[in-house]
Scaffold this active site. Sequence first.
Site, PDB file in Angstrom:
ATOM      1  N   GLY A   1      39.350  -8.914  10.882  1.00 37.46           N
ATOM      2  CA  GLY A   1      40.524  -9.215  10.058  1.00 37.46           C
ATOM      3  C   GLY A   1      40.470 -10.547   9.332  1.00 37.46           C
ATOM      4  O   GLY A   1      41.491 -10.979   8.773  1.00 37.46           O
TER       5      GLY A   1
ATOM      6  N   TYR B   1      41.050 -10.749  14.285  1.00 31.45           N
ATOM      7  CA  TYR B   1      39.979 -11.565  13.723  1.00 31.45           C
ATOM      8  C   TYR B   1      39.441 -12.558  14.751  1.00 31.45           C
ATOM      9  O   TYR B   1      40.068 -12.824  15.762  1.00 31.45           O
ATOM     10  CB  TYR B   1      40.485 -12.331  12.489  1.00 31.45           C
ATOM     11  CG  TYR B   1      41.675 -13.218  12.781  1.00 31.45           C
ATOM     12  CD1 TYR B   1      42.969 -12.742  12.587  1.00 31.45           C
ATOM     13  CD2 TYR B   1      41.521 -14.514  13.274  1.00 31.45           C
ATOM     14  CE1 TYR B   1      44.066 -13.539  12.866  1.00 31.45           C
ATOM     15  CE2 TYR B   1      42.621 -15.306  13.551  1.00 31.45           C
ATOM     16  CZ  TYR B   1      43.884 -14.817  13.341  1.00 31.45           C
ATOM     17  OH  TYR B   1      44.976 -15.601  13.628  1.00 31.45           O
TER      18      TYR B   1
ATOM     19  N   SER C   1      45.913 -18.209  17.041  1.00 32.33           N
ATOM     20  CA  SER C   1      46.132 -18.148  15.589  1.00 32.33           C
ATOM     21  C   SER C   1      45.366 -19.238  14.826  1.00 32.33           C
ATOM     22  O   SER C   1      45.394 -20.416  15.188  1.00 32.33           O
ATOM     23  CB  SER C   1      47.626 -18.286  15.288  1.00 32.33           C
ATOM     24  OG  SER C   1      47.792 -18.369  13.889  1.00 32.33           O
TER      25      SER C   1
ATOM     26  N   LYS D   1      57.394  -9.239  14.046  1.00 31.04           N
ATOM     27  CA  LYS D   1      57.611  -9.035  12.605  1.00 31.04           C
ATOM     28  C   LYS D   1      58.862  -8.214  12.301  1.00 31.04           C
ATOM     29  O   LYS D   1      59.514  -8.440  11.285  1.00 31.04           O
ATOM     30  CB  LYS D   1      56.373  -8.397  11.969  1.00 31.04           C
ATOM     31  CG  LYS D   1      55.199  -9.359  11.947  1.00 31.04           C
ATOM     32  CD  LYS D   1      53.959  -8.780  11.339  1.00 31.04           C
ATOM     33  CE  LYS D   1      52.798  -9.714  11.629  1.00 31.04           C
ATOM     34  NZ  LYS D   1      51.534  -9.276  11.086  1.00 31.04           N
TER      35      LYS D   1
ATOM     36  N   GLY E   1      52.790  -0.237  14.592  1.00 31.23           N
ATOM     37  CA  GLY E   1      53.669  -1.411  14.575  1.00 31.23           C
ATOM     38  C   GLY E   1      53.888  -1.930  13.160  1.00 31.23           C
ATOM     39  O   GLY E   1      53.696  -1.206  12.176  1.00 31.23           O
ATOM     40  N   GLY E   2      54.289  -3.200  13.080  1.00 29.79           N
ATOM     41  CA  GLY E   2      54.599  -3.794  11.781  1.00 29.79           C
ATOM     42  C   GLY E   2      53.417  -3.795  10.833  1.00 29.79           C
ATOM     43  O   GLY E   2      53.565  -3.532   9.633  1.00 29.79           O
TER      44      GLY E   2
ATOM     45  N   ASP F   1      50.985  -9.399   4.385  1.00 28.33           N
ATOM     46  CA  ASP F   1      49.883  -8.652   5.029  1.00 28.33           C
ATOM     47  C   ASP F   1      49.407  -7.499   4.140  1.00 28.33           C
ATOM     48  O   ASP F   1      48.208  -7.196   4.093  1.00 28.33           O
ATOM     49  CB  ASP F   1      50.340  -8.045   6.363  1.00 28.33           C
ATOM     50  CG  ASP F   1      50.545  -9.094   7.439  1.00 28.33           C
ATOM     51  OD1 ASP F   1      49.894 -10.151   7.377  1.00 28.33           O
ATOM     52  OD2 ASP F   1      51.359  -8.843   8.349  1.00 28.33           O
TER      53      ASP F   1
HETATM   54  P1  NDP Z   1      53.076  -4.641  16.878  1.00 29.27           P
HETATM   55  O1  NDP Z   1      53.468  -5.265  18.177  1.00 29.27           O
HETATM   56  O2  NDP Z   1      54.126  -4.434  15.849  1.00 29.27           O
HETATM   57  O3  NDP Z   1      52.373  -3.214  17.164  1.00 29.27           O
HETATM   58  C1  NDP Z   1      51.397  -3.106  18.146  1.00 29.27           C
HETATM   59  C2  NDP Z   1      50.789  -1.699  18.102  1.00 29.27           C
HETATM   60  O4  NDP Z   1      49.663  -1.732  18.985  1.00 29.27           O
HETATM   61  C3  NDP Z   1      51.708  -0.586  18.583  1.00 29.27           C
HETATM   62  O5  NDP Z   1      51.471   0.567  17.787  1.00 29.27           O
HETATM   63  C4  NDP Z   1      51.242  -0.337  20.026  1.00 29.27           C
HETATM   64  O6  NDP Z   1      51.408   0.993  20.476  1.00 29.27           O
HETATM   65  C5  NDP Z   1      49.768  -0.619  19.887  1.00 29.27           C
HETATM   66  N1  NDP Z   1      49.138  -1.035  21.143  1.00 29.27           N
HETATM   67  C6  NDP Z   1      49.344  -2.165  21.848  1.00 29.27           C
HETATM   68  N2  NDP Z   1      48.531  -2.203  22.930  1.00 29.27           N
HETATM   69  C7  NDP Z   1      47.804  -1.060  22.889  1.00 29.27           C
HETATM   70  C8  NDP Z   1      46.794  -0.519  23.719  1.00 29.27           C
HETATM   71  N3  NDP Z   1      46.366  -1.158  24.833  1.00 29.27           N
HETATM   72  N4  NDP Z   1      46.243   0.667  23.385  1.00 29.27           N
HETATM   73  C9  NDP Z   1      46.643   1.311  22.264  1.00 29.27           C
HETATM   74  N5  NDP Z   1      47.616   0.874  21.438  1.00 29.27           N
HETATM   75  C10 NDP Z   1      48.181  -0.315  21.750  1.00 29.27           C
HETATM   76  O7  NDP Z   1      51.868  -5.537  16.325  1.00 29.27           O
HETATM   77  P2  NDP Z   1      51.532  -5.955  14.824  1.00 29.27           P
HETATM   78  O8  NDP Z   1      51.474  -4.717  13.986  1.00 29.27           O
HETATM   79  O9  NDP Z   1      52.410  -7.056  14.393  1.00 29.27           O
HETATM   80  O10 NDP Z   1      50.056  -6.590  14.988  1.00 29.27           O
HETATM   81  C11 NDP Z   1      48.992  -5.805  15.447  1.00 29.27           C
HETATM   82  C12 NDP Z   1      47.674  -6.585  15.388  1.00 29.27           C
HETATM   83  O11 NDP Z   1      47.351  -6.924  14.051  1.00 29.27           O
HETATM   84  C13 NDP Z   1      47.671  -7.889  16.164  1.00 29.27           C
HETATM   85  O12 NDP Z   1      46.482  -7.942  16.895  1.00 29.27           O
HETATM   86  C14 NDP Z   1      47.692  -8.954  15.081  1.00 29.27           C
HETATM   87  O13 NDP Z   1      47.065 -10.144  15.510  1.00 29.27           O
HETATM   88  C15 NDP Z   1      46.891  -8.269  13.990  1.00 29.27           C
HETATM   89  N6  NDP Z   1      47.139  -8.764  12.612  1.00 29.27           N
HETATM   90  C16 NDP Z   1      46.156  -9.382  11.898  1.00 29.27           C
HETATM   91  C17 NDP Z   1      46.385  -9.819  10.599  1.00 29.27           C
HETATM   92  C18 NDP Z   1      45.325 -10.496   9.809  1.00 29.27           C
HETATM   93  O14 NDP Z   1      45.646 -11.175   8.834  1.00 29.27           O
HETATM   94  N7  NDP Z   1      44.064 -10.299  10.107  1.00 29.27           N
HETATM   95  C19 NDP Z   1      47.684  -9.666   9.952  1.00 29.27           C
HETATM   96  C20 NDP Z   1      48.623  -8.955  10.760  1.00 29.27           C
HETATM   97  C21 NDP Z   1      48.367  -8.561  12.059  1.00 29.27           C
HETATM   98  P3  NDP Z   1      52.773   1.508  21.203  1.00 29.27           P
HETATM   99  O15 NDP Z   1      53.743   1.835  20.100  1.00 29.27           O
HETATM  100  O16 NDP Z   1      52.337   2.700  21.974  1.00 29.27           O
HETATM  101  O17 NDP Z   1      53.241   0.372  22.077  1.00 29.27           O
END
Ligand code: NDP
Length: 263
Positions: free
Chosen positions: A228, A208, A14, A63, A122-123, A99
């Site tokens: 990102g 990012y 981070s 989240k 996800g979130g 976000d």
């Molecule tokens: P969550 O844990 O809430 O959700 C993760 C999602 O990723 C789920 O839909 C999951 O699918 C999917 N997933 C995980 N691994 C895989 C894989 N190998 N193949 C396909 N799908 C996969 O995460 P967040 O929404 O909180 O965050 C997601 C990303 O966003 C992170 O990398 C975070 O760092 C980034 N982010 C960046 C921000 C920025 O400011 N640039 C702000 C917010 C987040 P399933 O439901 O099938 O498990």
Amino acid sequence: MDIFTIFGDPVAHSRSPLMHNHVFNTLTIDACYTRTHLVDGSKLRQTFFDKNLKGANITVPHKEAAFLACDEVRGIAKSIGAVNTIVNEDGKLIGYNTDADGFIAALHSFGEVKTALILGAGGTARALGLVLRQNGINPTILNRSTSRLEYFTKNDFLTYTWENFSCEEYDLIINTTSAGLGDDNLPVPIPILTSLLQTAQCAIDVIYGKETPFLAYVKKANIPYKDGSDMLLEQGVLANYLFLHGAISTDVIHPIMHKSFLF
Ligand code: NDP
């Protein structure tokens, strides 16, 4: 000294400590921003109080747990059901989601976008889905598995898993999955990605600071793309404004925080 932190698993990557500490140092605010590796999201609230925090950001995968940990949730975070910023107001935990607005600010340089596909459910996908809809784009959601899609189907989004996906044309492809964050995975199987990139006009990966396998594919398609970083900056500016209870305007915070990206 006021202590802030970012909770996540993983959290070592981070950039938030660098961004917020640069603002605190530049404005001589007596505060420090740390990282907290938290494995069990249900321990977030207790850990917040144990560390005597004034505020926190929350990253993957906590989240939704952060939303549940709050005494009160304000703004778009209420509809999203996910919180990325918590402020301690006299012992009460107040939750926000920065976000969503951060993402919209980051999109501006792409020009007009009419259709979008969000990879992941996800979130972050919730935040982006709702805020895109508020901005006149009703995105389609594609996720690896079904359980997280329930929220989106309940809220009238068109949803698919990899198995039943029927590819349409989308102007913008957004990767919100954590695939590529700490591994070399693509967010969708190669045949799906190849079809999507034949017609997409632009793409964004919310991860990012690295070229993810997703962005490496996008690059080959020769369309505008970004990681990102812009979203990170914009959500961070809004979070810092909330941490300081609105005492410093975002116009002051923005250029200072932006400078931390040069380090
Ligand atoms: P969550 O844990 O809430 O959700 C993760 C999602 O990723 C789920 O839909 C999951 O699918 C999917 N997933 C995980 N691994 C895989 C894989 N190998 N193949 C396909 N799908 C996969 O995460 P967040 O929404 O909180 O965050 C997601 C990303 O966003 C992170 O990398 C975070 O760092 C980034 N982010 C960046 C921000 C920025 O400011 N640039 C702000 C917010 C987040 P399933 O439901 O099938 O498990």
